[in-house]
Design a protein around this motif. Sequence first.
Motif, mmCIF file in Angstrom:
data_model
loop_
_atom_site.group_PDB
_atom_site.id
_atom_site.type_symbol
_atom_site.label_atom_id
_atom_site.label_comp_id
_atom_site.label_asym_id
_atom_site.label_seq_id
_atom_site.Cartn_x
_atom_site.Cartn_y
_atom_site.Cartn_z
ATOM 1 N N ASP A 16 53.976 20.050 -34.261
ATOM 2 C CA ASP A 16 52.757 19.608 -34.943
ATOM 3 C C ASP A 16 52.996 19.204 -36.400
ATOM 4 O O ASP A 16 52.072 19.178 -37.209
ATOM 5 N N CYS A 17 54.238 18.852 -36.751
ATOM 6 C CA CYS A 17 54.517 18.458 -38.131
ATOM 7 C C CYS A 17 53.895 17.098 -38.451
ATOM 8 O O CYS A 17 53.488 16.350 -37.553
ATOM 9 N N ASP A 18 53.857 16.783 -39.725
ATOM 10 C CA ASP A 18 53.325 15.510 -40.185
ATOM 11 C C ASP A 18 54.192 14.367 -39.638
ATOM 12 O O ASP A 18 55.425 14.400 -39.753
ATOM 13 N N LEU A 47 63.524 13.327 -30.243
ATOM 14 C CA LEU A 47 62.888 12.134 -30.788
ATOM 15 C C LEU A 47 63.935 11.205 -31.377
ATOM 16 O O LEU A 47 64.752 11.622 -32.199
ATOM 17 N N HIS A 48 63.915 9.950 -30.949
ATOM 18 C CA HIS A 48 64.835 8.927 -31.440
ATOM 19 C C HIS A 48 64.054 7.907 -32.260
ATOM 20 O O HIS A 48 62.838 7.780 -32.123
ATOM 21 N N ARG A 54 58.470 1.691 -31.859
ATOM 22 C CA ARG A 54 57.454 1.322 -30.871
ATOM 23 C C ARG A 54 56.042 1.466 -31.450
ATOM 24 O O ARG A 54 55.136 0.712 -31.096
ATOM 25 N N LEU A 55 55.836 2.415 -32.353
ATOM 26 C CA LEU A 55 54.524 2.616 -32.963
ATOM 27 C C LEU A 55 54.094 1.417 -33.814
ATOM 28 O O LEU A 55 52.910 1.212 -34.050
ATOM 29 N N VAL A 56 55.063 0.641 -34.275
ATOM 30 C CA VAL A 56 54.768 -0.532 -35.086
ATOM 31 C C VAL A 56 54.219 -1.671 -34.231
ATOM 32 O O VAL A 56 53.418 -2.481 -34.681
ATOM 33 N N ILE A 88 52.805 14.572 -35.333
ATOM 34 C CA ILE A 88 53.755 13.788 -34.543
ATOM 35 C C ILE A 88 53.463 13.822 -33.046
ATOM 36 O O ILE A 88 53.540 12.804 -32.373
ATOM 37 N N GLY A 89 53.112 14.963 -32.492
ATOM 38 C CA GLY A 89 52.874 15.075 -31.050
ATOM 39 C C GLY A 89 51.938 14.024 -30.492
ATOM 40 O O GLY A 89 52.297 13.266 -29.584
ATOM 41 N N PRO A 90 50.698 13.896 -31.036
ATOM 42 C CA PRO A 90 49.755 12.909 -30.515
ATOM 43 C C PRO A 90 50.172 11.455 -30.758
ATOM 44 O O PRO A 90 49.683 10.557 -30.085
ATOM 45 N N CYS A 91 51.073 11.214 -31.692
ATOM 46 C CA CYS A 91 51.517 9.842 -31.973
ATOM 47 C C CYS A 91 52.471 9.310 -30.914
ATOM 48 O O CYS A 91 52.622 8.103 -30.768
#
Length: 168
Positions: A16-18, A47-48, A54-56, A88-91
């Motif tokens: 659950d970190c930022d 996490l890679h 991909r979020l971009v 980070i999790g929900p992203c």
Amino acid sequence: MHAGDLAQPCTTLPWDCDALEAARTLAFGTDPHLVLVAADGTPRRVLHGTEFIRLVLPEFVVAQPGLTALYGLDGPHRLKETLAGRRIGPCLAAPASRPLVVAPSATLTQVMLALVGSGSQLVVVVSRERDTAEVVGVITARDLLAHVLSPPGGQGEPALERSTPKNP
């Protein structure tokens, strides 16, 4: 030799970190991946950088790659905007499979079998005690190959022997 002997230290962050902190840690840290852990220390995901990239990209561009030429992309701004103030999790994209985990006491053959059986490039070495877990480190397929191919004593590069065909 056992997994705990070959494990390389790695960066871990809470699940659950930022999200922006996680992206910066990955971008400017020394590891090519992060291990996200649950509150009890159990690895939840490796996490890679590609997951942040991909979020971009908007979903419609991912679904229709031909649209990339028509889409003006301000990647850095969009990434910061997407991650700001989020955990980070929900992203992250749809649930990925849990990371491949082995105990420090696992033999290297067991680690090899786990890698081959999963198609993963790395295993997370985790020590468990009662209700908590601690990430000892990771072993990549490359680490295993380097260990297997190194000469006895681990000094220098292995001397490769040439086999000469024998004439009958």
